[in-house]
Enzyme design. Structure first.
Site, PDB file in Angstrom:
ATOM      1  N   THR A 270       0.783  -1.286  -0.009  1.00  0.00           N
ATOM      2  CA  THR A 270       0.037  -0.060  -0.061  1.00  0.00           C
ATOM      3  C   THR A 270       0.791   1.093  -0.168  1.00  0.00           C
ATOM      4  OG1 THR A 270      -1.603  -1.294   1.295  1.00  0.00           O
ATOM      5  CG2 THR A 270      -1.881   1.114   1.324  1.00  0.00           C
ATOM      6  N   GLU A 271       0.458   2.147  -1.065  1.00  0.00           N
ATOM      7  CA  GLU A 271       1.259   3.572  -1.051  1.00  0.00           C
ATOM      8  C   GLU A 271       2.907   3.388  -1.279  1.00  0.00           C
ATOM      9  OE1 GLU A 271      -0.823   6.092  -1.428  1.00  0.00           O
ATOM     10  OE2 GLU A 271      -2.603   5.531  -0.882  1.00  0.00           O
ATOM     11  N   LEU A 272       3.189   2.243  -1.620  1.00  0.00           N
ATOM     12  CA  LEU A 272       4.822   1.912  -1.722  1.00  0.00           C
ATOM     13  C   LEU A 272       5.355   2.038  -0.195  1.00  0.00           C
ATOM     14  CD1 LEU A 272       6.229   3.398  -5.026  1.00  0.00           C
ATOM     15  CD2 LEU A 272       5.056   1.474  -4.473  1.00  0.00           C
TER      16      LEU A 272
END
Lengths: 427, 408
Positions: free
Chosen positions: B144-146
């Site tokens: 998630t979201e890097l």
């Protein structure tokens, strides 16, 4: 540039935000190189304590720049007066004068009780008096605040040939929750239509002017209020609340405009979820009794505290004691008091029907009629420390960005724009 | 030789209703179905459908063109239910054989930071969903979201993944370039693909910015920048939200013309080629990457502050994950699903106060007037979950007692 300002009395003897707004604007203008002659309604009658609180003032102690001259007009007008409240004041003052002046009051041929017998005749008298007062004044532009000064503004405009800017802090529709007094509406309309430019204190007010008076939008500039940045009330002095309970505060004139009934209904619901709370009501007004009666009817009167009218310093103390300030106004053209709350580090729940909600981000906002949502927000704010602290700190930071120069500079811009294009009436 | 790797993130949360205190104990509808469908349909029309159609054309036209997607599970669920034709169009893309799908958490959650058990379960759920819908098994992971750090890379390596994506943040890379493949420190199999945020953001954020010196951005100009990497880089990772096309950058900015011309402009240079993440991962790692503090691709800080930066966010997350055992033990499938949908990172993003006064990025499809409102709805829902759990427990006790009475 020299401005003739038709304004209202400065705090601490004020009965609303208009005095503060006038003082702050005058201060901001004089700080930015604009000369101001300030015409101030002032009751120079008998100094009765009870009256001093509400009406008159002696010994102005506001520090102003050199460019400000103050001229006092003897009148018993105060902002937000209605026909009825004028009559009450008139009667009281008459009684006092009678007592003080002489036992042979009625026979004294030299005594003249000058104030008009009703609100409109007093406005008329004020208009004449101002016209007389400024006859020898020199100025470039006239700036008049709220309806009672509009007639005077228009008369001076005509006599002097100088342009008139009128400043609208609230419309008659705001003050009466859409039940305007016809005569006041007419005076307001005539001011709005005949002025060279209009300054509204919010988009909210501007929209009301557009809606109710059909003025063209180009003629209106919006100038939101500011607040003195250095005047941070929140020193670390704690004012200890006498109550164990948390405090949810209402502050303002207790009139239909301010939505006091919504406050009581929300209080009743809050107590279902959060019993340890006191509702403190600061201010007076014609709906106070109704508020008390309704709280009594709901069986929650013991949860209420009514302080009556408080002076500025006491107001700040009250804010410091309060945990939450709620402003459930039905119609709040600006709502300067919300910024005062934030200066005291009191988080606010404000009506979306307000000007201040256009400029403050870190606030909880509700529709004034949405009692459930108001309850939801009050309870959650009381219950969750993490929410409370975030809101408190962020809004305190945010209010620091407000100042007096910005609104003053915007007014100055308006003056300059008007003066550049003003050619006088074509006759 | 520059290998261009394009990966698009596709995700839509189940946004919460304005759930108030009177709903607690009375209403188990936490999510605003109407609004969610409305938004999904709007974005489908503006972005998913036209961009999918364009990509399909490009994949068919240019043999060497390839891309990758990562879909959140909650996004796929919503497509199945409300926009099946969009799902089909994604399937057609995957069927070209030149589209790689990545692994992530089913609920687009921050679970790795709070519960490894929950994280693992969501990764498995997501793998199953991808296999069920597309018939493929991802081998590259993106969180998630890097969100990324050393421990996470190691954990993901142990799950058997060949590569993991990360933000090519300056403070991590230092003098090094994101245009090489790296190895996470402490790992010996998995590789890390670092996002080239400058070139990615030129498309995703700056494309329509008239004040930007690169404006107007043409495919030719962009290909020129890619060509410049020749000689000092091996790959360039262009990672961005898929909604860039048609939603963040509207159609009239020329974003579709840009994308339509991009493959041929890049392929004009004989040394350039497109690669999918798994192929990039086969390149040799040139150095180690050491990330102690958690990294993400959000805001200028590139950290967790967008979701966990203030006390409301931290408290909301803590309250949510504290319920994990009780929720799972309840065996109530609907309750478990509700709890998981609340884990989607967007809910915490809406509570961010960082840029709120400036009315900035976090506004995007934010259903709330303020971060405070979103916190209030969230804790009200949590309170309702707690009530439900309590009730379930009480009922269980009653049953146990009744059974006991029978035995006696």
């Amino acid at each position: 540039m020299k401005v003739l300002m038709l304004g209202w009395e400065f705090p601490p003897y004020k009965s609303g935000g208009l005095g503060t707004a006038c003082k702050d604007l005058t201060k901001g203008l004089s700080n930015n190189g604009v000369d101001v002659t300030f015409v101030m309604p002032h009751h120079s009658g008998v100094d009765d304590r009870e009256f001093v609180r509400v009406i008159g003032t002696k010994g102005m102690k506001i520090k102003m720049g050199k460019q400000v001259g103050i001229k006092k007009v003897n009148t018993i007008l105060t902002p937000y007066m209605t026909s009825k409240s004028y009559k009450d004041s008139h009667k009281k003052i008459y009684e006092i004068d009678k007592k003080e002046v002489s036992v042979e009051f009625d026979k004294n041929p030299n005594y003249d009780f000058i104030y008009g017998k009703d609100l409109f005749s007093e406005v008329h008298r004020y208009t004449k008096a101002v016209e007389e007062l400024v006859r020898s004044e020199e100025f470039d532009i006239i700036h008049a605040h709220d309806w009672m000064t509009y007639k005077a503004g228009l008369v001076i405009r005509k006599v002097s040939g100088k342009p008139l800017v009128i400043h609208i802090h609230s419309t008659e529709y705001d003050r009466t929750a859409d039940h305007p007094n016809q005569r006041i509406e007419e005076i307001e309309r005539s001011g709005l239509e005949n002025a060279d430019h209009i300054i509204a204190n919010s988009n909210f007010t501007k929209n009301n002017v557009l809606r109710h008076y059909g003025i063209s939008p180009e003629k209106i500039s919006v100038v939101h209020w500011g607040i003195e940045p250095e005047k941070s009330y929140c020193d670390d002095v704690k004012f200890k609340s006498p109550f164990e309970e948390k405090i949810v505060m209402f502050l303002g004139r207790i009139t239909i405009q301010k939505g006091p009934d919504y406050f009581v209904e929300a209080a009743n619901k809050v107590l279902l979820f959060y019993p340890k709370v006191k509702f403190v009501v600061v201010g007076t007004g014609d709906m106070m009794q109704r508020m008390i009666d309704r709280a009594d009817e709901l069986g929650i009167l013991d949860k209420f505290v009514f302080t009556g009218f408080l002076k500025e310093e006491a107001v700040n103390k009250a804010f410091k004691m309060a945990d939450i300030y709620v402003m459930p106004s039905v119609s709040e053209p600006f709502g300067l008091v919300a910024l005062e709350a934030l200066k005291n580090k009191t988080p606010i729940i404000i009506s979306k029907q307000s000007g201040v909600s256009e400029v403050v981000k870190h606030a909880l906002k509700v529709d004034f009629w949405d009692i459930n949502e108001m309850t939801n927000k009050i309870v959650n704010l009381l219950e969750h420390k993490e929410l409370y602290q975030e809101l408190q700190e962020n809004s305190y930071e945010e209010v620091k960005k407000f100042n007096l120069d910005e609104p003053a500079m915007k007014c100055k811009d308006v003056y300059e724009k008007i003066l550049k294009t003003y050619k006088g009436d074509i006759k | 030789m520059v290998k261009v790797c394009m990966y698009f993130q596709v995700h839509q949360p189940y946004r919460m209703r304005k759930y108030n205190i009177f709903d607690v104990g009375n209403n188990q509808n936490y999510f605003d179905e109407k609004k969610n469908v409305e938004i999904l349909k709007k974005i489908s029309k503006k972005c998913y459908l036209p961009t999918n159609a364009l990509l399909l054309k490009l994949l068919n036209k240019h043999e060497k063109f390839k891309v990758a997607f990562s879909f959140s599970g909650v996004f796929l669920e919503q497509l199945e239910q409300y926009e099946p034709k969009v799902l089909e169009s994604f399937m057609s893309l995957v069927n070209t054989g030149k589209v790689e799908l990545l692994s992530e958490t089913y609920y687009h959650s921050l679970a790795y930071l709070y519960s490894k058990r929950e994280f693992k379960e969501q990764v498995d759920m997501h793998r199953n969903k991808i296999r069920e819908l597309f018939g493929v098994s991802p081998t590259v992971f993106r969180n998630t979201e890097l969100i990324y750090n050393n421990d996470m890379a190691k954990y993901v390596e142990n799950l058997g993944y060949k590569a993991i994506l990360s933000e090519g943040a300056d403070h991590i890379l230092g003098w090094r370039s994101p245009n090489f493949v790296y190895r996470p420190i402490g790992c010996n199999k998995i590789k890390v693909l670092m996002k080239n945020y400058r070139l990615s953001d030129d498309i995703a954020f700056r494309f329509s910015d008239r004040k930007w010196k690169g404006w107007p951005l043409t495919a030719e100009k962009f290909a020129g920048w890619i060509n410049n990497i020749n000689g000092n880089g091996e790959c360039v990772n262009l990672f961005m939200d898929y909604e860039t096309f048609g939603e963040h950058q509207w159609k009239d900015t020329g974003i579709f013309e840009f994308l339509g011309r991009l493959p041929e402009e890049i392929l004009k240079h004989p040394d350039n080629e497109f690669m999918m993440p798994l192929e990039i991962a086969k390149l040799n790692a040139r150095d180690m990457i050491d990330v102690h503090e958690v990294l993400s691709w959000a805001d200028i800080e590139r950290d967790l502050s967008a979701w966990m930066g203030n006390r409301m966010q931290q408290s909301a997350l803590k309250r949510l994950y504290e319920l994990e055992n009780d929720v799972k033990e309840s065996g109530d499938l609907r309750l478990i699903e509700n709890w998981r949908r609340l884990q989607t990172s967007d809910h915490f993003y809406y509570m961010c106060t960082k840029w709120f006064a400036d009315g900035d990025v976090h506004k995007y499809f934010n259903p709330y007037d303020s971060p405070y409102d979103s916190f209030i709805a969230f804790v009200n829902i949590i309170n309702d979950l707690v009530l439900r759990l309590k009730k379930l427990k009480e009922n269980k006790w009653i049953k146990v007692k009744q059974r006991g009475a029978k035995v006696a």
